[in-house]
Design a protein around this motif. Structure first.
Motif, PDB file in Angstrom:
ATOM      1  N   ALA A  25       0.841  -1.188   0.000  1.00  0.00           N
ATOM      2  CA  ALA A  25       0.000   0.000   0.000  1.00  0.00           C
ATOM      3  C   ALA A  25       0.882   1.246   0.000  1.00  0.00           C
ATOM      4  CB  ALA A  25      -0.905  -0.010   1.229  1.00  0.00           C
ATOM      5  N   ARG A  26       0.548   2.204  -0.888  1.00  0.00           N
ATOM      6  CA  ARG A  26       1.339   3.442  -0.974  1.00  0.00           C
ATOM      7  C   ARG A  26       0.679   4.542  -0.147  1.00  0.00           C
ATOM      8  NH1 ARG A  26       2.612   5.892  -6.734  1.00  0.00           N
ATOM      9  NH2 ARG A  26       0.436   6.516  -6.530  1.00  0.00           N
ATOM     10  N   ARG A  27       1.458   5.117   0.776  1.00  0.00           N
ATOM     11  CA  ARG A  27       0.965   6.138   1.707  1.00  0.00           C
ATOM     12  C   ARG A  27       0.736   7.477   1.028  1.00  0.00           C
ATOM     13  NH1 ARG A  27       0.007   5.269   6.831  1.00  0.00           N
ATOM     14  NH2 ARG A  27      -0.262   7.494   7.043  1.00  0.00           N
ATOM     15  N   ALA A  32       6.408  13.202   5.024  1.00  0.00           N
ATOM     16  CA  ALA A  32       7.704  12.506   5.021  1.00  0.00           C
ATOM     17  C   ALA A  32       7.601  11.106   4.416  1.00  0.00           C
ATOM     18  CB  ALA A  32       8.251  12.413   6.443  1.00  0.00           C
ATOM     19  N   PHE A  33       6.407  10.479   4.483  1.00  0.00           N
ATOM     20  CA  PHE A  33       6.236   9.115   3.968  1.00  0.00           C
ATOM     21  C   PHE A  33       5.329   9.038   2.751  1.00  0.00           C
ATOM     22  CE2 PHE A  33       7.016   8.084   8.611  1.00  0.00           C
ATOM     23  CZ  PHE A  33       8.350   7.759   8.409  1.00  0.00           C
ATOM     24  N   ALA A  34       4.791  10.151   2.305  1.00  0.00           N
ATOM     25  CA  ALA A  34       3.903  10.156   1.140  1.00  0.00           C
ATOM     26  C   ALA A  34       4.637   9.592  -0.072  1.00  0.00           C
ATOM     27  CB  ALA A  34       3.399  11.558   0.865  1.00  0.00           C
ATOM     28  N   PHE A  39       3.037  -1.803   4.860  1.00  0.00           N
ATOM     29  CA  PHE A  39       2.032  -2.793   5.201  1.00  0.00           C
ATOM     30  C   PHE A  39       0.854  -2.036   5.804  1.00  0.00           C
ATOM     31  CE2 PHE A  39       6.071  -5.043   5.440  1.00  0.00           C
ATOM     32  CZ  PHE A  39       5.799  -6.127   4.626  1.00  0.00           C
ATOM     33  N   PRO A  40      -0.372  -2.248   5.320  1.00  0.00           N
ATOM     34  CA  PRO A  40      -1.504  -1.528   5.902  1.00  0.00           C
ATOM     35  C   PRO A  40      -1.736  -1.933   7.352  1.00  0.00           C
ATOM     36  CG  PRO A  40      -2.247  -3.172   4.312  1.00  0.00           C
ATOM     37  CD  PRO A  40      -0.756  -3.154   4.251  1.00  0.00           C
ATOM     38  N   GLY A  41      -2.260  -1.005   8.125  1.00  0.00           N
ATOM     39  CA  GLY A  41      -2.535  -1.235   9.537  1.00  0.00           C
ATOM     40  C   GLY A  41      -2.556   0.084  10.264  1.00  0.00           C
ATOM     41  N   HIS A 106      -4.013   5.751   1.847  1.00  0.00           N
ATOM     42  CA  HIS A 106      -3.278   5.223   0.694  1.00  0.00           C
ATOM     43  C   HIS A 106      -3.909   5.713  -0.595  1.00  0.00           C
ATOM     44  CE1 HIS A 106      -2.805   2.189   3.972  1.00  0.00           C
ATOM     45  NE2 HIS A 106      -1.550   2.475   3.706  1.00  0.00           N
ATOM     46  N   ASP A 107      -3.082   5.837  -1.662  1.00  0.00           N
ATOM     47  CA  ASP A 107      -3.624   6.202  -2.959  1.00  0.00           C
ATOM     48  C   ASP A 107      -3.459   5.097  -3.989  1.00  0.00           C
ATOM     49  OD1 ASP A 107      -0.900   6.370  -3.451  1.00  0.00           O
ATOM     50  OD2 ASP A 107      -0.954   8.409  -4.239  1.00  0.00           O
TER      51      ASP A 107
END
Length: 147
Positions: A25-27, A32-34, A39-41, A106-107
Motif C-alpha cells: 500500500a502506498r501512503r 515525510a512518507f507520502a 504494510f496496511p494497519g 493510501h492512494d
C-alpha cells in the motif's frame, strides 16, 4: 521510560496456505512518507487487542475482512521498531471478504509476486518496513518450501 505505541500491520497475501502475491500500500501522508510503500494497519486503541485492532484497521483502510495467519516475528518483544516511540507487530493475512481498495491513508495498492524479489524490493518502502519485507519473504519462502 515511556511505553512504546503499539502499531499492527497486515502482510496480506493471496493465500495463507500457498502465498504467491503480497499486497503493498502506498501512503499519502504524512508528507515525510507520502509516496512510500508499507504494510496496511495502524494504532492499537486503548482496551483493544492486537488482532482485534488489525481487523479494524484493515476494514477501515482497505474495506476487507481477513483471516490472520502466523505472526511475522519482530526483532524485539514489542515487534518491529518503527522509531523510538513505536513498534509494529505484523501478521500474515488473507482476504476473506471484499476486494482491497485504498479507502484511507493510501492512494494505490499493488499485488506483487513474492518470487519476483526485484519488484517487491525495488519499491520505495518506508524505511522501518523494509526489514519486515525481508522477513515476510523468508516466512513465505519457508511456507512454500514446506509444500
Amino acid at each position: 521510560m515511556n511505553e512504546l505505541k503499539q502499531i499492527v500491520g497486515g502482510a496480506i497475501v493471496d493465500s495463507l496456505e500457498r502465498p504467491r502475491m503480497l499486497l503493498a500500500a502506498r501512503r499519502t501522508a504524512p508528507e515525510a512518507f507520502a509516496g512510500m510503500w508499507e504494510f496496511p494497519g495502524g494504532k492499537v486503541e486503548p482496551g483493544e487487542g492486537l488482532e482485534e485492532a488489525l481487523h479494524r484497521e484493515l476494514a477501515e483502510e482497505l474495506g476487507v475482512e481477513v483471516r490472520l495467519g502466523a505472526e511475522v516475528e519482530g526483532t524485539t518483544a514489542a515487534g518491529w521498531p518503527l522509531n523510538t516511540a513505536a513498534a509494529m507487530r505484523v501478521w500474515l493475512a488473507e482476504v476473506t471478504v471484499g476486494e482491497p481498495a485504498p479507502l484511507e491513508d493510501h492512494d494505490e495498492l499493488r499485488w506483487l509476486p513474492l518470487d519476483g524479489r526485484a519488484g517487491l524490493l525495488g519499491l520505495p518502502w518506508i524505511p522501518a518496513d523494509f526489514p519486515i519485507v525481508h522477513a515476510v519473504l523468508a516466512a513465505t519462502a519457508a511456507r512454500s518450501a514446506a509444500d
